[in-house]
Design a protein around this motif. Structure first.
Motif, short mmCIF file in Angstrom:
data_model
loop_
_atom_site.label_atom_id
_atom_site.label_comp_id
_atom_site.label_asym_id
_atom_site.label_seq_id
_atom_site.Cartn_x
_atom_site.Cartn_y
_atom_site.Cartn_z
N LEU A 125 0.83 -1.20 0.00
CA LEU A 125 0.00 0.00 0.00
C LEU A 125 0.87 1.26 0.00
CD1 LEU A 125 -2.53 1.71 0.36
CD2 LEU A 125 -2.52 1.10 2.80
N LEU A 126 1.87 1.29 0.85
CA LEU A 126 2.74 2.46 0.93
C LEU A 126 3.58 2.61 -0.34
CD1 LEU A 126 3.88 2.14 4.65
CD2 LEU A 126 2.18 3.70 3.70
N ALA A 127 3.98 1.49 -0.94
CA ALA A 127 4.74 1.55 -2.19
C ALA A 127 3.89 2.12 -3.32
CB ALA A 127 5.24 0.15 -2.57
N ALA A 128 2.61 1.78 -3.35
CA ALA A 128 1.71 2.33 -4.38
C ALA A 128 1.50 3.82 -4.18
CB ALA A 128 0.37 1.60 -4.34
N LEU A 129 1.59 4.28 -2.94
CA LEU A 129 1.37 5.69 -2.63
C LEU A 129 2.58 6.56 -2.98
CD1 LEU A 129 -0.31 7.94 -1.23
CD2 LEU A 129 0.64 7.18 0.94
N MET A 130 3.78 5.99 -2.95
CA MET A 130 5.00 6.79 -3.11
C MET A 130 5.03 7.67 -4.37
SD MET A 130 8.21 4.61 -1.66
CE MET A 130 9.31 5.98 -2.04
N PRO A 131 4.69 7.14 -5.55
CA PRO A 131 4.80 7.97 -6.75
C PRO A 131 3.57 8.82 -7.07
CG PRO A 131 4.30 5.74 -7.39
CD PRO A 131 4.34 5.75 -5.89
N VAL A 132 2.66 8.99 -6.10
CA VAL A 132 1.39 9.67 -6.38
C VAL A 132 1.60 11.06 -6.96
CG1 VAL A 132 -0.52 10.81 -5.19
CG2 VAL A 132 -0.16 8.39 -4.88
N GLU A 133 2.57 11.81 -6.43
CA GLU A 133 2.78 13.18 -6.90
C GLU A 133 3.17 13.24 -8.37
OE1 GLU A 133 4.49 16.24 -3.98
OE2 GLU A 133 5.33 14.33 -3.30
N ARG A 134 3.73 12.17 -8.91
CA ARG A 134 4.20 12.18 -10.30
C ARG A 134 3.19 11.58 -11.28
NH1 ARG A 134 8.91 10.63 -7.45
NH2 ARG A 134 8.47 8.43 -7.82
N LEU A 135 2.05 11.11 -10.81
CA LEU A 135 1.11 10.42 -11.69
C LEU A 135 0.31 11.39 -12.56
CD1 LEU A 135 -0.25 7.64 -9.31
CD2 LEU A 135 1.47 7.42 -11.11
N VAL A 136 -0.11 12.51 -12.01
CA VAL A 136 -0.96 13.46 -12.74
C VAL A 136 -0.38 14.87 -12.73
CG1 VAL A 136 -3.27 14.52 -12.84
CG2 VAL A 136 -3.04 12.10 -12.25
N GLY A 137 0.17 15.29 -11.60
CA GLY A 137 0.63 16.66 -11.43
C GLY A 137 1.55 17.18 -12.53
N PRO A 138 2.62 16.46 -12.89
CA PRO A 138 3.52 16.96 -13.95
C PRO A 138 2.81 17.18 -15.29
CG PRO A 138 4.60 15.23 -12.70
CD PRO A 138 3.17 15.25 -12.25
N LEU B 147 -5.43 -0.76 -5.93
CA LEU B 147 -4.49 0.21 -5.36
C LEU B 147 -4.04 1.21 -6.42
CD1 LEU B 147 -2.08 -1.91 -3.07
CD2 LEU B 147 -3.81 -0.25 -2.37
N ALA B 148 -3.76 0.72 -7.64
CA ALA B 148 -3.35 1.61 -8.72
C ALA B 148 -4.46 2.60 -9.06
CB ALA B 148 -2.97 0.80 -9.95
N ALA B 149 -5.70 2.12 -9.11
CA ALA B 149 -6.82 3.00 -9.41
C ALA B 149 -6.99 4.07 -8.33
CB ALA B 149 -8.10 2.18 -9.54
N LEU B 150 -6.87 3.65 -7.08
CA LEU B 150 -7.01 4.59 -5.97
C LEU B 150 -5.89 5.62 -5.99
CD1 LEU B 150 -8.57 5.40 -3.47
CD2 LEU B 150 -7.30 3.68 -2.17
N VAL C 45 -5.64 11.38 2.08
CA VAL C 45 -6.81 11.00 1.29
C VAL C 45 -6.82 9.51 0.99
CG1 VAL C 45 -7.97 11.29 -0.94
CG2 VAL C 45 -7.04 13.28 0.25
N MET C 46 -5.67 8.98 0.58
CA MET C 46 -5.63 7.62 0.06
C MET C 46 -5.66 6.56 1.15
SD MET C 46 -2.84 5.91 -2.54
CE MET C 46 -2.83 4.15 -2.86
N LEU C 47 -4.92 6.77 2.23
CA LEU C 47 -4.77 5.71 3.23
C LEU C 47 -6.11 5.26 3.83
CD1 LEU C 47 -1.45 6.75 4.99
CD2 LEU C 47 -1.83 4.91 3.37
N PRO C 48 -7.00 6.18 4.24
CA PRO C 48 -8.28 5.69 4.77
C PRO C 48 -9.10 4.92 3.75
CG PRO C 48 -7.90 7.98 5.38
CD PRO C 48 -6.88 7.64 4.36
N LEU C 49 -9.07 5.37 2.49
CA LEU C 49 -9.85 4.70 1.44
C LEU C 49 -9.29 3.34 1.09
CD1 LEU C 49 -10.47 7.74 -0.96
CD2 LEU C 49 -12.08 6.71 0.67
#
Length: 214
Positions: A59-72, A140-143, A164-168
């Motif tokens: 779960l934490l590994a899936a969260l790590m690159p979140v900032e780079r998925l859409v923002g750039p 996890l990827a979708a979330l 946002v992601m961890l509770p969901l």
């Protein structure tokens, strides 16, 4: 190559080139390496809780690159260009979900074999964990992509994404860890949650990305 395929290939290439996938896998393995040192050499205890440790690390590994998925893409105008070329934002979001899973899902499942050895998991338990990850990591990827779209443009997006992601993700974590002992029922619940996230996330992320374009 279709337009959707080109989008997926592009995002997978960026994920590997930026080092996001490698960092996530390194973090996953680091957690599973350090955990036995924290708990101690009790092999029975490690075998009993090892599956849960693997799921929490995933779960934490899936969260790590979140900032780079859409923002750039939002900041550089790529989303505007895709919109002008006729791509709907839910389609772009679906491509990002597929690319994120391809980038971290299969490699994570391979790394789980190493983690299972460190945690002393039996072959049967490892098989149950791998099956659960196969079913749950697409959710996890979708979330992660939906969360990335929702926090795009916010200051401290990484910290907000975690909140946002961890509770969901708790249902995925519960049913994923429970699938090792809960049998077919837990696997079905895990599949239902993952499928629900896969079905809804592209539209949530697409709406958030449209908002970022305005």
């Amino acid at each position: 190559m279709t337009g959707l395929g080109a989008l997926i290939t592009r995002d997978v290439r960026i994920a590997w080139a930026s080092g996001g996938v490698v960092n996530a896998l390194a973090f996953f393995l680091l957690v599973t390496v350090l955990f036995p040192f924290a708990v101690g050499p009790d092999t029975a205890l490690l075998a009993r809780i090892g599956g849960g440790v693997i799921w929490a690390a995933a779960l934490l590994a899936a969260l790590m690159p979140v900032e780079r998925l859409v923002g750039p893409d939002a900041e550089s105008g790529v989303l505007d260009q895709l919109s002008v070329r006729g791509f709907s934002m839910p389609t772009v979001a679906a491509a990002k979900i597929a690319a994120h899973w391809i980038g971290f899902g299969p490699p994570l499942m391979l790394a789980t074999v190493v983690a299972a050895g460190l945690l002393g998991l039996s072959a049967q338990t490892l098989g149950a964990v791998e099956l659960g990850l196969l079913i749950g990591t697409p959710g996890l990827a979708a979330l992660a992509v939906a969360t990335a779209a929702l926090v795009t443009g916010l200051r401290g997006a990484g910290s907000v994404a975690g909140l946002v992601m961890l509770p969901l993700a708790v249902p995925l974590l519960i049913f994923g860890a429970g699938s090792m002992e809960g049998g077919v029922g837990a696997i079905k619940l895990l599949g239902a949650v993952s499928l629900m996230l896969l079905a809804g996330a592209p539209f949530v992320a697409g709406a958030a990305m449209r908002g970022a374009l305005e």
